[in-house]
Write a protein that holds these residues in place. Structure first.
Motif, PDB file in Angstrom:
ATOM      1  N   UNK A 114       0.845  -1.190   0.000  1.00 66.19           N
ATOM      2  CA  UNK A 114       0.000   0.000   0.000  1.00 66.19           C
ATOM      3  C   UNK A 114       0.878   1.237   0.000  1.00 66.19           C
ATOM      4  N   UNK A 115       0.427   2.259  -0.724  1.00 67.65           N
ATOM      5  CA  UNK A 115       1.165   3.508  -0.817  1.00 67.65           C
ATOM      6  C   UNK A 115       0.325   4.637  -0.228  1.00 67.65           C
ATOM      7  N   UNK A 116       0.781   5.262   0.855  1.00 66.19           N
ATOM      8  CA  UNK A 116       0.064   6.411   1.413  1.00 66.19           C
ATOM      9  C   UNK A 116       0.380   7.675   0.634  1.00 66.19           C
ATOM     10  N   UNK A 117      -0.459   8.693   0.799  1.00 66.78           N
ATOM     11  CA  UNK A 117      -0.267   9.905   0.022  1.00 66.78           C
ATOM     12  C   UNK A 117      -0.065  11.154   0.877  1.00 66.78           C
ATOM     13  N   UNK A 118      -0.972  11.435   1.801  1.00 65.26           N
ATOM     14  CA  UNK A 118      -0.908  12.664   2.605  1.00 65.26           C
ATOM     15  C   UNK A 118      -0.764  13.872   1.683  1.00 65.26           C
ATOM     16  N   UNK A 119       0.330  14.637   1.835  1.00 63.64           N
ATOM     17  CA  UNK A 119       0.590  15.751   0.916  1.00 63.64           C
ATOM     18  C   UNK A 119       1.983  15.571   0.311  1.00 63.64           C
ATOM     19  N   UNK A 143       4.004  -2.242 -13.519  1.00 65.51           N
ATOM     20  CA  UNK A 143       4.821  -2.712 -14.635  1.00 65.51           C
ATOM     21  C   UNK A 143       5.988  -3.590 -14.203  1.00 65.51           C
ATOM     22  N   UNK A 144       6.358  -3.538 -12.928  1.00 61.30           N
ATOM     23  CA  UNK A 144       7.550  -4.280 -12.493  1.00 61.30           C
ATOM     24  C   UNK A 144       7.206  -5.433 -11.550  1.00 61.30           C
ATOM     25  N   UNK A 145       5.912  -5.668 -11.305  1.00 59.08           N
ATOM     26  CA  UNK A 145       5.473  -6.779 -10.469  1.00 59.08           C
ATOM     27  C   UNK A 145       4.528  -7.658 -11.266  1.00 59.08           C
ATOM     28  N   UNK A 146       4.270  -8.858 -10.733  1.00 58.57           N
ATOM     29  CA  UNK A 146       3.462  -9.821 -11.482  1.00 58.57           C
ATOM     30  C   UNK A 146       2.193 -10.253 -10.765  1.00 58.57           C
ATOM     31  N   UNK A 147       2.288 -10.504  -9.465  1.00 59.62           N
ATOM     32  CA  UNK A 147       1.127 -11.079  -8.782  1.00 59.62           C
ATOM     33  C   UNK A 147       0.648 -10.261  -7.587  1.00 59.62           C
ATOM     34  N   UNK A 148       1.512  -9.460  -6.975  1.00 63.97           N
ATOM     35  CA  UNK A 148       1.121  -8.784  -5.743  1.00 63.97           C
ATOM     36  C   UNK A 148       0.051  -7.723  -5.984  1.00 63.97           C
ATOM     37  N   UNK A 149      -0.788  -7.548  -4.978  1.00 62.14           N
ATOM     38  CA  UNK A 149      -1.787  -6.487  -5.014  1.00 62.14           C
ATOM     39  C   UNK A 149      -1.107  -5.159  -4.693  1.00 62.14           C
ATOM     40  N   UNK A 150      -1.591  -4.103  -5.334  1.00 63.23           N
ATOM     41  CA  UNK A 150      -1.026  -2.768  -5.148  1.00 63.23           C
ATOM     42  C   UNK A 150      -2.175  -1.820  -4.847  1.00 63.23           C
ATOM     43  N   UNK A 151      -2.052  -1.051  -3.771  1.00 64.86           N
ATOM     44  CA  UNK A 151      -3.176  -0.207  -3.394  1.00 64.86           C
ATOM     45  C   UNK A 151      -2.758   1.127  -2.823  1.00 64.86           C
ATOM     46  N   UNK A 152      -3.748   1.953  -2.601  1.00 63.48           N
ATOM     47  CA  UNK A 152      -3.547   3.235  -1.938  1.00 63.48           C
ATOM     48  C   UNK A 152      -3.797   3.040  -0.461  1.00 63.48           C
ATOM     49  N   UNK A 153      -2.933   3.618   0.340  1.00 63.18           N
ATOM     50  CA  UNK A 153      -3.077   3.357   1.761  1.00 63.18           C
ATOM     51  C   UNK A 153      -2.742   4.541   2.659  1.00 63.18           C
ATOM     52  N   UNK A 154      -3.349   5.716   2.441  1.00 60.46           N
ATOM     53  CA  UNK A 154      -4.636   5.931   1.769  1.00 60.46           C
ATOM     54  C   UNK A 154      -4.578   7.172   0.877  1.00 60.46           C
ATOM     55  N   UNK A 155      -5.652   7.355   0.052  1.00 64.29           N
ATOM     56  CA  UNK A 155      -5.933   8.648  -0.553  1.00 64.29           C
ATOM     57  C   UNK A 155      -7.188   9.213   0.116  1.00 64.29           C
TER      58      UNK A 155
END
Length: 346
Positions: free
Chosen positions: A32-37, A50-62
């Motif tokens: 998960x990728x957080x955003x804040x500011x 583009x560089x991964x194959x199976x893992x889930x990728x998400x926002x954590x949080x927007x």
């Protein structure tokens, strides 16, 4: 139970991205990728896809304010497409400092807005005509506002999936109840697995009782700092989390208006939480960190010999955690993921 990580928004994204394929091969299931500011995370998700194959990728949080509800639906569908059905949309209200101070959008009705956003996102991804009349969001713009020429639309593209998982970073009782009723997943904070029910158990039960069967069970994303080995210095791991825990328990908000302090109190550390807050607000940050109870810190980490870490993993599993967050402490993150994979799968 899946293994997950959150990449700090202040961290070196390019260095993390370079390591991510190795983490994926080692057994990491989600990031998960957080955003804040910070840098926006949607561009980063496209890169990681583009560089991964199976893992889930998400926002954590927007947050649910700086992008329109329909744009969040477009983002969910678009990110799910470029990831090949591996996207998770993690949402949260954020707070007035970010929403009003950075984005110049009024921070009003966060609970209602989040619920409306979830509904609009799902309509968009289902490729329905997006018309919505909720307590916080009305689409199209109501008559009397704007030109009056707006008409409901639906997404041009056909999404790969009819639904994208929507997770809600909820902490307060009403929001947790709503998340258990409406969301696909829940992202808590300062999650002490053995005592989580003392704070959130009633709200989760009430929300779950109203949950639509087609949503399935609620995913829970939680975890802590990890160090595995007979020679691990557990005190050093505790010390590594002290600044963040003291900041939230002691420094987030005024006396009597700090929900993180309330969480610590709900866990049974009320007297210590008050001391930590008094020290922190008086500018004595190091003293506040030192005043944090060892038992509280131990509930927020997974450190020690493999058997001890396995016991902590079992506690998270028993508390309903389905995505176990790993925050590697020292050493080789890839090796830590490999060892956690073995413990979780045992």
């Amino acid at each position: 139970m899946k293994l997950a990580m959150t990449h700090p928004y202040s961290g070196d994204f390019r260095a993390f991205a370079a390591m991510l394929p190795d983490l994926e091969r080692a057994g990491l299931d989600a990031v998960l990728l957080p955003e804040a500011y910070s840098f926006d995370v949607i561009s980063q998700i496209g890169y990681l896809a583009a560089i991964t194959e199976r893992m889930e990728i998400g926002t954590g949080i927007v947050n649910v304010y700086s992008r329109t509800p329909a744009l969040l639906g477009m983002t969910a569908a678009g990110c799910d497409h470029v990831t090949g059905g591996r996207f998770i949309l993690g949402l949260g209200a954020s707070g007035p400092q970010v929403v009003e101070g950075f984005h110049a959008v009024p921070f009003v009705a966060p609970l209602a807005r989040t619920q409306d956003v979830i509904e609009v996102v799902r309509k968009t991804v289902r490729r329905e005509v997006v018309a919505h009349d909720g307590p916080a969001v009305t689409i199209p713009l109501p008559q009397g506002q704007g030109t009056g020429l707006g008409r409901p639309l639906k997404l041009v593209n056909r999404p790969d999936r009819p639904a994208v998982p929507v997770w809600w970073a909820a902490l307060k009782t009403g929001a947790v109840r709503a998340a258990a009723r409406l969301a696909d997943g829940w992202i808590p904070f300062l999650f002490f697995p053995e005592r989580a029910k003392l704070v959130w158990g009633e709200a989760l039960a009430e929300g779950t009782a109203l949950r639509a069967p087609e949503l399935g069970s609620l995913d829970v994303f939680a975890g802590g700092r990890v160090a595995i080995g007979a020679d691990v210095d557990v005190d050093a791991v505790r010390d590594a989390v002290r600044p963040q825990v003291a900041l939230y328990v002691g420094g987030m908000g005024a006396r009597g208006k700090n929900f993180y302090n309330d969480i610590a109190t709900g866990y049974g550390f009320g007297a210590a939480a008050k001391v930590v807050q008094d020290l922190y607000l008086d500018g004595k940050k190091k003293e506040a960190e030192a005043a944090l109870p060892t038992d509280l810190l131990d509930g927020l980490i997974m450190a020690g010999p493999a058997a001890a870490v396995a016991d902590r993993v079992a506690a998270y599993r028993d508390a309903g955690v389905t995505y176990l967050e790993i925050i590697p402490h020292g050493g080789d993150p890839v090796r830590i993921v490999e060892r956690m994979r073995a413990i979780v799968d045992a």
